[in-house]
Design a protein around this motif. Structure first.
Motif, PDB file in Angstrom:
ATOM      1  N   UNK A 213      14.613 -87.647  40.203  1.00 18.66           N
ATOM      2  CA  UNK A 213      13.422 -88.416  41.163  1.00 18.66           C
ATOM      3  C   UNK A 213      12.370 -88.090  41.207  1.00 18.66           C
ATOM      4  N   UNK A 214      12.092 -87.498  40.247  1.00 20.26           N
ATOM      5  CA  UNK A 214      10.978 -86.686  39.997  1.00 20.26           C
ATOM      6  C   UNK A 214       9.752 -85.997  40.569  1.00 20.26           C
ATOM      7  N   UNK A 215      10.895 -85.099  41.331  1.00 22.86           N
ATOM      8  CA  UNK A 215      10.380 -84.350  41.733  1.00 22.86           C
ATOM      9  C   UNK A 215      11.053 -82.727  41.480  1.00 22.86           C
ATOM     10  N   UNK A 216      10.842 -81.560  41.861  1.00 25.42           N
ATOM     11  CA  UNK A 216      10.648 -80.728  42.144  1.00 25.42           C
ATOM     12  C   UNK A 216      11.387 -80.530  43.018  1.00 25.42           C
ATOM     13  N   UNK A 217      12.993 -79.890  43.735  1.00 30.81           N
ATOM     14  CA  UNK A 217      13.149 -79.506  45.324  1.00 30.81           C
ATOM     15  C   UNK A 217      13.759 -78.395  44.830  1.00 30.81           C
ATOM     16  N   UNK A 218      13.011 -77.382  46.367  1.00 31.19           N
ATOM     17  CA  UNK A 218      13.346 -76.220  46.821  1.00 31.19           C
ATOM     18  C   UNK A 218      13.951 -76.435  48.011  1.00 31.19           C
ATOM     19  N   UNK A 219      15.272 -75.555  48.080  1.00 27.98           N
ATOM     20  CA  UNK A 219      15.654 -75.928  49.332  1.00 27.98           C
ATOM     21  C   UNK A 219      16.329 -74.255  49.784  1.00 27.98           C
ATOM     22  N   UNK A 220      16.019 -73.787  50.615  1.00 26.63           N
ATOM     23  CA  UNK A 220      16.465 -72.742  51.821  1.00 26.63           C
ATOM     24  C   UNK A 220      17.409 -72.282  52.694  1.00 26.63           C
ATOM     25  N   UNK A 221      18.217 -71.572  53.222  1.00 29.43           N
ATOM     26  CA  UNK A 221      19.346 -71.945  54.032  1.00 29.43           C
ATOM     27  C   UNK A 221      19.085 -70.418  54.511  1.00 29.43           C
ATOM     28  N   UNK A 293      13.641 -77.637  53.379  1.00 28.36           N
ATOM     29  CA  UNK A 293      13.599 -78.141  52.459  1.00 28.36           C
ATOM     30  C   UNK A 293      11.822 -78.938  51.952  1.00 28.36           C
ATOM     31  N   UNK A 294      11.302 -78.536  50.346  1.00 29.23           N
ATOM     32  CA  UNK A 294      10.580 -78.752  49.628  1.00 29.23           C
ATOM     33  C   UNK A 294      11.020 -79.660  48.433  1.00 29.23           C
ATOM     34  N   UNK A 295      10.156 -80.581  48.798  1.00 33.57           N
ATOM     35  CA  UNK A 295      10.204 -81.756  47.862  1.00 33.57           C
ATOM     36  C   UNK A 295       8.370 -81.467  46.905  1.00 33.57           C
ATOM     37  N   UNK A 296       7.978 -81.451  46.256  1.00 40.74           N
ATOM     38  CA  UNK A 296       7.211 -81.148  44.615  1.00 40.74           C
ATOM     39  C   UNK A 296       7.068 -82.731  43.712  1.00 40.74           C
ATOM     40  N   UNK A 297       6.235 -82.986  43.995  1.00 42.40           N
ATOM     41  CA  UNK A 297       5.438 -83.548  43.010  1.00 42.40           C
ATOM     42  C   UNK A 297       4.049 -83.734  42.132  1.00 42.40           C
ATOM     43  N   UNK A 298       4.014 -84.402  40.951  1.00 46.80           N
ATOM     44  CA  UNK A 298       2.395 -84.036  40.043  1.00 46.80           C
ATOM     45  C   UNK A 298       2.744 -84.572  39.471  1.00 46.80           C
ATOM     46  N   UNK A 299       1.353 -85.239  39.427  1.00 48.23           N
ATOM     47  CA  UNK A 299       1.024 -86.738  37.905  1.00 48.23           C
ATOM     48  C   UNK A 299       0.047 -86.422  37.923  1.00 48.23           C
ATOM     49  N   UNK A 315       1.093 -92.320  43.157  1.00 46.72           N
ATOM     50  CA  UNK A 315       2.491 -92.441  42.648  1.00 46.72           C
ATOM     51  C   UNK A 315       2.480 -90.629  43.222  1.00 46.72           C
ATOM     52  N   UNK A 316       1.963 -89.129  43.373  1.00 46.73           N
ATOM     53  CA  UNK A 316       2.951 -88.924  43.883  1.00 46.73           C
ATOM     54  C   UNK A 316       3.500 -88.770  45.487  1.00 46.73           C
ATOM     55  N   UNK A 317       2.547 -89.851  45.881  1.00 48.96           N
ATOM     56  CA  UNK A 317       3.160 -90.808  47.590  1.00 48.96           C
ATOM     57  C   UNK A 317       4.168 -91.049  46.791  1.00 48.96           C
ATOM     58  N   UNK A 318       3.722 -92.044  45.906  1.00 50.51           N
ATOM     59  CA  UNK A 318       5.546 -93.101  46.270  1.00 50.51           C
ATOM     60  C   UNK A 318       6.852 -92.520  45.652  1.00 50.51           C
ATOM     61  N   UNK A 319       6.239 -91.463  45.194  1.00 49.10           N
ATOM     62  CA  UNK A 319       7.484 -90.256  43.883  1.00 49.10           C
ATOM     63  C   UNK A 319       8.524 -89.428  45.502  1.00 49.10           C
ATOM     64  N   UNK A 320       7.491 -88.861  46.925  1.00 47.14           N
ATOM     65  CA  UNK A 320       7.836 -88.640  47.555  1.00 47.14           C
ATOM     66  C   UNK A 320       8.697 -89.230  48.723  1.00 47.14           C
TER      67      UNK A 320
END
Length: 837
Positions: A213-221, A293-299, A315-320
């Protein structure tokens, strides 16, 4: 080289062979040899970068701190003195989080014409001076070096550096003390998981880089509602702008006044379950959520090689937009499945699980090893960690792993974190094929192709305008713009063999995979053009031999009788070794493909005129054509032993006299303090393996752990900075102790356990690849090989050198041409199970 070689004699025992038709391994692993969980874990957050944990998907990555510092020093600095006030961890809060972010195409600077306009004239005069000096006239050599600095070094003399994207911080609204903190990285899933308790509430953070999915994912619970309240911010060491977009996004870019040609964007999107999220200036505030949930894209907009480029915001917008269509469970499942399918191809155990050691945090285990203890579970973990690092920093369609792989914290990082190709970049990929990560080798071939292609690199232009040669050349560094010029200074940069050495990796990929289409479409063009360059570049040394020059033995100097020290010379040993190997592989590839016979004849004739190896007055393999005294007898580079490893021209079976001379050179280097950097010590491990000295290889591996490994198991280079090459080269040395392979036109050679350390009394390895497209699994106990499963993925004849004490019992399919040797005709689709008395 002759094609039949059975020169090793071994004591005898009995070997039993069974056969199965399915092309799958069937090596049974005893329960007591089960592996420890493949994880690094710690009892505290990381106060500094060298204790943080890496995640990566080959294009974007992060160092996960598992906490954040409260002061101005965020811990990114790879500098112990500047980190002194935070090293204790007293200023690090585990309820916060800090991610230092990277994207592989974010480099400072821009494409530029770096060719020195005086290069052609300077090259001719420098070469003439060196030939006139006959290697003894210090005044002429000094004049040549001065002229080389003025006329041949690029302008500007340094290449642009690889840079960080920046940092993301989550700072909890609660200052209440935390307890039961646990931070871990699971290598099989690629997930960093942090857990802790704050009062009655248990918190969990899971962080990973998703390749699908081309992202960094951070999930806090939290296990209770309304428990997650925090403020998120982003920054960069310099040259940045930050803003909130809408109520849920943070956007980090370069500043409006940037002078860099490459523009980038990093975007973090926040989504909660329960509670609320809103923007507050250039920050995002989360209030009373149960999940976040935090989704991080970079390009970036870089375009070159396999990278198509584009507008980074789009690119970042499409990925997210694509990633947010999935919930966290789906994102996690896809990323974990992708990671597992590569990591799980291979396993390594070095003995029974030690429950007491397995219960210790990784940093405490490393301290124990530094104090002189063995830890076989930690060694096996280190091996899998190296595979994890390669998988995280080099994926098809992306860029090759650089000097720090993917993970670099500054705007200008150590040595620019470029591709240093007088050993470091190549060492990054020694592991790729044998460790069953063949696909991860592809970005290296793309890098060479990018430099060779005139539309994206300068390899052809430098060959022509510097040397008047066809083909392509690369010196000791290259960058994202495919620069090929000599850089930094004559004592480093005047070395024309980087492209040739990288090209040999393409041949090795073919040798391991048997992929003839790859040989034709990718390897052959590189082999052809690298050889074409040297056909034009080589010159007669006055005695009938063809030599390179001006060149040097990487970063080392020699002494003359007048006491002066010099770098530049004609035909240093490493050059001749690389060119000879290049010519041999070009002839092999051309013959297999039926390429131009006239060209191959030219290559053969030039190869025949290369100078032979020389053994010096001390019994050492000479580093130069003359028997010079070294300026630094303990120099970190031990380049002239290249033919021992990774080259194939020196080994104990075929060239025992040269192997002994190589050993003398190695012993002298180490006796004078050599091997003091992580990558250098890693090469030493591989050298000892190929001298079949398991004890010395093991001792050097221990040195690597004890003096060149950070708490996060990343390799250190003085003065305390990360280089990935030591990790990857050291892990390859562990493989070379167990199995070594060579491949020729009509057969392969495999040495089983040529350098098994005495300390590794029992263990197993599965999924190990050898040249000739075969896959092996081994099990041993009491220091003796018990069983091998040999899976054939293509037909081929193999000469197998057995460890001492083993002997072929009987089989109609195998022969024993000499004691200690077995000849196997392998057939694709069959699995051969070898059992030993």
């Amino acid at each position: 080289m002759p094609e039949t070689r059975f020169h090793r004699t071994r004591p005898t025992a009995r070997l039993l062979i069974a056969f199965a038709t399915a092309a799958t391994g069937c090596l049974s692993i005893p329960a007591q040899q089960a592996q420890e969980p493949a994880r690094l874990w710690y009892r505290a957050p990381a106060p500094v970068w060298t204790e943080a944990l890496p995640i990566g998907n080959g294009r974007i990555g992060a160092m996960v701190f598992g906490g954040a510092n409260t002061g101005p020093n965020n811990g990114d600095l790879e500098d112990a003195a500047k980190n002194a006030d935070i090293l204790s961890g007293d200023k690090t809060r585990g309820q916060d989080e800090h991610l230092q972010l990277n994207e592989s195409t974010v480099w400072a600077g821009s494409r530029a014409d770096r060719l020195n306009p005086r290069a052609a004239e300077g090259f001719r005069r420098v070469r003439a001076l060196l030939l006139e000096s006959k290697g003894t006239d210090g005044k002429k050599i000094a004049e040549a070096e001065k002229l080389a600095q003025e006329t041949m070094i690029a302008n500007p003399k340094a290449m642009p550096p690889y840079s960080t994207v920046g940092d993301l911080y989550l700072r909890s609204s609660s200052s209440e003390a935390i307890a039961d903190y646990h931070r871990q990285l699971d290598l099989k899933t690629g997930v960093v998981r942090i857990t802790y308790r704050q009062g009655p509430v248990h918190f969990t953070r899971e962080i990973f880089a998703s390749a699908p999915d081309h992202v960094i994912v951070m999930h806090l619970t939290a296990d209770r509602p309304n428990a997650i309240s925090l403020t998120a911010s982003m920054d960069r060491p310099g040259d940045f702008a930050i803003r909130a977009s809408g109520q849920r996004d943070l956007v980090l870019t370069q500043s409006a006044t940037t002078k860099n040609a490459t523009h980038f964007q990093a975007q973090a999107r926040f989504a909660t379950h329960g509670g609320a999220v809103h923007a507050d200036g250039d920050r995002i505030v989360v209030e009373k959520a149960q999940e976040l949930t935090v989704l991080i894209a970079a390009a970036s907009d870089f375009k070159g090689g396999p990278i198509l480029g584009g507008d980074p915001a789009t690119l970042c917008g499409d990925i997210l937009a694509s990633a947010q269509k999935k919930n966290f469970a789906a994102l996690s499942a896809a990323a974990t499945k992708d990671q597992f399918r590569y990591i799980d191809r291979m396993s390594l155990s070095l003995g029974p699980v030690d429950a007491a050691l397995a219960a210790m945090p990784t940093d405490e285990r490393l301290k124990r090893v530094a104090a002189g203890q063995d830890d076989f579970g930690l060694q096996a973990l280190y091996f899998q960690y190296a595979r994890y690092l390669l998988l995280g920093s080099s994926r098809p369609g992306g860029l090759a792993a650089n000097l720090q792989g993917l993970w670099a914290s500054g705007l200008s990082n150590p040595w620019g974190s470029k591709w240093t190709i007088n050993v470091n970049t190549e060492m990054n990929y020694w592991l790729a094929e044998a460790a069953n990560l063949s696909e991860m080798h592809q970005p290296l071939f793309d890098l060479v192709g990018m430099v060779r292609d005139p539309a994206s690199g300068t390899g052809v232009k430098v060959a022509k305008e510097y040397y008047g040669a066809k083909g392509f050349v690369i010196h000791h560094n290259t960058d994202i713009w495919g620069d090929a010029e000599p850089i930094d200074g004559y004592q480093y940069g005047i070395w024309p063999d980087g492209g040739a050495w990288l090209t040999l990796h393409a041949w090795d990929h073919y040798a391991f995979t048997g992929n003839k289409q790859f040989l034709r479409s990718q390897a052959w063009p590189l082999l052809h053009d690298a050889s074409l360059f040297f056909l034009d570049y080589l010159t007669d040394d006055g005695s009938g031999h063809l030599v390179t020059g001006p060149s040097l033995s990487p970063e080392n100097k020699y002494k003359l009788a007048d006491g002066t020290s010099h770098s530049l010379t004609m035909g240093p040993t490493m050059d001749i070794e690389i060119v000879r190997e290049l010519f041999q592989r070009t002839m092999q590839a051309g013959t297999i493909l039926g390429e131009d016979a006239a060209f191959l004849q030219q290559v053969r004739q030039a190869s025949d005129r290369l100078p032979p190896f020389h053994v010096g007055s001390l019994g050492q393999l000479q580093e130069w054509q003359q028997d010079y005294q070294e300026d630094a007898p303990g120099h970190r580079h031990i380049s002239h032993l290249w033919a021992l490893f990774p080259g194939t021209q020196i080994d104990l079976r075929h060239t025992p006299d040269l192997a002994r001379a190589a050993q003398v050179s190695l012993e002298r280097r180490l006796a004078n303090g050599g091997g003091q950097t992580g990558w250098s010590r890693a090469w030493v491990v591989n050298y000892w393996d190929h001298l079949h000295n398991g004890q010395q290889a093991y001792d050097s591996l221990q040195v690597l752990f004890r003096q060149s490994t950070f708490p996060n198991l990343m390799d250190t280079h003085p003065p305390g900075v990360f280089q990935i090459d030591g990790n990857l080269g050291g892990a390859n040395g562990m493989l070379e102790a167990l199995v070594q392979s060579r491949w020729y036109a009509d057969h392969g050679e495999v040495d089983l356990m040529p350098a098994l350390p005495t300390a590794w009394q029992q263990g197993h390895i599965t999924g190990l690849r050898v040249r000739g497209n075969q896959e092996l699994s081994l099990r041993w106990s009491n220091g003796k090989l018990d069983a091998v499963t040999w899976v054939a993925h293509q037909d081929g004849r193999f000469e197998i050198a057995l460890p001492p004490g083993l002997h072929l019992h009987s089989s109609p399919d195998l022969t024993e041409p000499a004691p200690g040797m077995v000849s196997l005709m392998a057939h694709a689709g069959k699995s051969y199970n070898l059992r030993f008395d």
